[in-house]
Scaffold this active site. Sequence first.
Site, PDB file in Angstrom:
ATOM      1  N   LYS A   1      18.404  59.904  74.369  1.00 15.51           N
ATOM      2  CA  LYS A   1      17.769  60.031  73.052  1.00 15.51           C
ATOM      3  C   LYS A   1      18.759  59.650  71.957  1.00 15.51           C
ATOM      4  O   LYS A   1      19.867  60.162  71.908  1.00 15.51           O
ATOM      5  CB  LYS A   1      17.265  61.453  72.796  1.00 15.51           C
ATOM      6  CG  LYS A   1      16.626  61.578  71.414  1.00 15.51           C
ATOM      7  CD  LYS A   1      16.300  62.991  71.015  1.00 15.51           C
ATOM      8  CE  LYS A   1      15.791  63.021  69.585  1.00 15.51           C
ATOM      9  NZ  LYS A   1      16.842  62.708  68.575  1.00 15.51           N
ATOM     10  N   SER A   2      18.302  58.770  71.079  1.00 12.93           N
ATOM     11  CA  SER A   2      19.084  58.369  69.901  1.00 12.93           C
ATOM     12  C   SER A   2      20.496  57.929  70.278  1.00 12.93           C
ATOM     13  O   SER A   2      21.470  58.284  69.619  1.00 12.93           O
ATOM     14  CB  SER A   2      19.135  59.521  68.887  1.00 12.93           C
ATOM     15  OG  SER A   2      17.837  59.871  68.468  1.00 12.93           O
TER      16      SER A   2
ATOM     17  N   ASP B   1      27.492  64.139  78.778  1.00 14.59           N
ATOM     18  CA  ASP B   1      27.737  63.832  77.371  1.00 14.59           C
ATOM     19  C   ASP B   1      28.813  62.772  77.214  1.00 14.59           C
ATOM     20  O   ASP B   1      29.624  62.545  78.108  1.00 14.59           O
ATOM     21  CB  ASP B   1      28.155  65.101  76.622  1.00 14.59           C
ATOM     22  CG  ASP B   1      27.410  65.246  75.311  1.00 14.59           C
ATOM     23  OD1 ASP B   1      27.034  64.218  74.727  1.00 14.59           O
ATOM     24  OD2 ASP B   1      27.199  66.387  74.887  1.00 14.59           O
TER      25      ASP B   1
ATOM     26  N   LEU C   1      20.903  54.400  72.020  1.00 11.43           N
ATOM     27  CA  LEU C   1      20.933  52.941  71.924  1.00 11.43           C
ATOM     28  C   LEU C   1      20.892  52.455  70.483  1.00 11.43           C
ATOM     29  O   LEU C   1      21.392  51.374  70.179  1.00 11.43           O
ATOM     30  CB  LEU C   1      19.784  52.336  72.739  1.00 11.43           C
ATOM     31  CG  LEU C   1      19.857  52.589  74.256  1.00 11.43           C
ATOM     32  CD1 LEU C   1      18.712  51.887  74.962  1.00 11.43           C
ATOM     33  CD2 LEU C   1      21.191  52.141  74.831  1.00 11.43           C
ATOM     34  N   HIS C   2      20.317  53.262  69.592  1.00 14.62           N
ATOM     35  CA  HIS C   2      20.276  52.806  68.199  1.00 14.62           C
ATOM     36  C   HIS C   2      21.656  52.813  67.537  1.00 14.62           C
ATOM     37  O   HIS C   2      21.815  52.275  66.440  1.00 14.62           O
ATOM     38  CB  HIS C   2      19.253  53.612  67.391  1.00 14.62           C
ATOM     39  CG  HIS C   2      19.689  54.986  66.987  1.00 14.62           C
ATOM     40  ND1 HIS C   2      19.038  55.702  66.011  1.00 14.62           N
ATOM     41  CD2 HIS C   2      20.689  55.800  67.428  1.00 14.62           C
ATOM     42  CE1 HIS C   2      19.617  56.873  65.861  1.00 14.62           C
ATOM     43  NE2 HIS C   2      20.616  56.955  66.705  1.00 14.62           N
TER      44      HIS C   2
ATOM     45  N   ASP D   1      16.437  67.526  64.768  1.00 14.30           N
ATOM     46  CA  ASP D   1      15.545  66.390  64.992  1.00 14.30           C
ATOM     47  C   ASP D   1      15.027  66.386  66.423  1.00 14.30           C
ATOM     48  O   ASP D   1      13.847  66.137  66.683  1.00 14.30           O
ATOM     49  CB  ASP D   1      16.297  65.089  64.691  1.00 14.30           C
ATOM     50  CG  ASP D   1      15.595  63.867  65.232  1.00 14.30           C
ATOM     51  OD1 ASP D   1      14.483  63.571  64.760  1.00 14.30           O
ATOM     52  OD2 ASP D   1      16.139  63.200  66.135  1.00 14.30           O
TER      53      ASP D   1
ATOM     54  N   MET E   1      21.159  66.631  64.365  1.00 17.34           N
ATOM     55  CA  MET E   1      20.596  65.938  65.523  1.00 17.34           C
ATOM     56  C   MET E   1      19.790  66.885  66.395  1.00 17.34           C
ATOM     57  O   MET E   1      18.706  66.543  66.883  1.00 17.34           O
ATOM     58  CB  MET E   1      21.725  65.306  66.344  1.00 17.34           C
ATOM     59  CG  MET E   1      22.317  64.054  65.732  1.00 17.34           C
ATOM     60  SD  MET E   1      21.144  62.675  65.722  1.00 17.34           S
ATOM     61  CE  MET E   1      20.949  62.401  67.478  1.00 17.34           C
TER      62      MET E   1
END
Length: 339
Positions: A242-243, A214, A245-246, A164, A161
């Site tokens: 970032k990343s 966090d 809600l998915h 990315d 992660m």
Amino acid sequence: MEVVSKIDQENQAKIWKQIFGFAESLVLKCAVQLEIAETLHNNVKPMSLSELASKLPAQPVNEDRLYRILHFLVHMKLFNKDATTQKYSLAPPAKYLLKGWEKSMVPSILSVTDKDFTAPWNHLGDGLTGNCNAFEKALGKGIRVYMRENPEKDQLFNEGMACDTRLFASALVNECKSIFSDGINTLAGVGRGTGTAVKAISKAFPDIKCTIHDLPEVTSKNSKIPRDVFKSVPSADAIFMKSILHEWNDEECIQILKRCKEAIPKGGKVIIADVVIDMDSTHPYSKSRLAMDLAMMLHTGGKERTEEDWKKLIDAAGFASCKITKLSALQSVIEAYPH
């Protein structure tokens, strides 16, 4: 026997290509594990098969097997082979197979291709009949419990992660300066991971006071402020996710977005970094984004969303408007405005 037409031959070839589609991912993983790119890079000059075999960390090397792996990698256009000298060198994409620089994709490669993380793909069709949790079916427990009980896998996932996010953050701070220059004095990053994006924002825009909040399952290791986003979100001019809600279904995302809306002042906004699925299938990232959607379905029960999906979601959470900005990265930026 019927003669195979040119069209039939092409269609059969497409199916064969898809049948062996897994081979590219696993050969790529093998190249990283063998440090082929590192060895060629460190040597500076192109190398023959025997030279490369003698310099790889894993010894002794079976040259015939190495040759066949290299043949496939050359076909993938990750490495070059000179027709005259028969020597190998790095093709341009291979620089992302080098470790230790900010745009290295090695952690993502090792995370995505890990045998446990790919296991749920074998249960892709099971979820069509009922409410099957593919990750739990493959590994015996849900992803969040699994990560807590397997810290080495959790670290592998977080490193992927972070990798990315470094790629995304570079595009974000260079291509979206206006997002952070319209009255934002404070920014709260809410998420799961190492805070890579928020750190990049703080470095690029030092006048913005940034904090990282966090999710509870990773706070203990990363010394950040724990936060259950379903209950509350920290107050700030801008909330950054970032990343996140998915990972959740629409109803859960609406709950999170409502908490975000409550936390920002008039003139504030929520900045969402997530995949926006392309309706144009020719986009360089379109296939990867569709694959990410399936991965989320398998791993968390979440989903990636189209531009229209995002607008409906943000509207359902009570926001007045949103703006979507495409970047030269896997993810896009969605800004949600409450007023």
